[in-house]
Scaffold this motif. Sequence first.
Motif, PDB file in Angstrom:
ATOM      1  N   SER A 152       0.821  -1.093   0.175  1.00 51.20           N
ATOM      2  CA  SER A 152       0.062   0.034  -0.044  1.00 51.20           C
ATOM      3  C   SER A 152       0.693   1.365   0.076  1.00 51.20           C
ATOM      4  O   SER A 152       1.943   1.556   0.625  1.00 51.20           O
ATOM      5  CB  SER A 152      -0.971   0.117   1.220  1.00 51.20           C
TER       6      SER A 152
ATOM      7  N   ASN B  99      -3.882   3.448  -2.556  1.00 52.86           N
ATOM      8  CA  ASN B  99      -3.675   2.229  -3.659  1.00 52.86           C
ATOM      9  C   ASN B  99      -2.687   1.461  -3.361  1.00 52.86           C
ATOM     10  O   ASN B  99      -1.557   2.087  -2.302  1.00 52.86           O
ATOM     11  CB  ASN B  99      -3.547   3.049  -4.935  1.00 52.86           C
ATOM     12  N   ASN B 100      -2.148   0.360  -3.964  1.00 53.73           N
ATOM     13  CA  ASN B 100      -1.134  -0.424  -4.025  1.00 53.73           C
ATOM     14  C   ASN B 100      -0.241   0.079  -5.084  1.00 53.73           C
ATOM     15  O   ASN B 100      -0.574   0.833  -5.968  1.00 53.73           O
ATOM     16  CB  ASN B 100      -1.429  -1.751  -3.914  1.00 53.73           C
TER      17      ASN B 100
END
Length: 84
Positions: A29, A33-34
């Motif tokens: 992360s 978002n990742n």
Amino acid sequence: MPNTKRDLIGLVLCGGESTRMGRDKGLISLGENNLAQLAYQKLSRFCSKVLISIRAEQIISYSSFFDSQSLIVDNNLFSGPLNG
């Protein structure tokens, strides 16, 4: 902003085994978002289509973030980086 998309396919390589890191780098992360999502978003600005290359074992975890049409499973005919 003018349309900067080209008739290109972007490919985010997420199929590594992450043996040195100890966990899947694409799923780390970073904010909301990742890393795989951030790479996808950046490529989407310039490419008409973006795919995420993964290993078969990663399908379940990446399906949580991407639709099945965006995922492409690595070929297991070769060993090492050539699998992608």
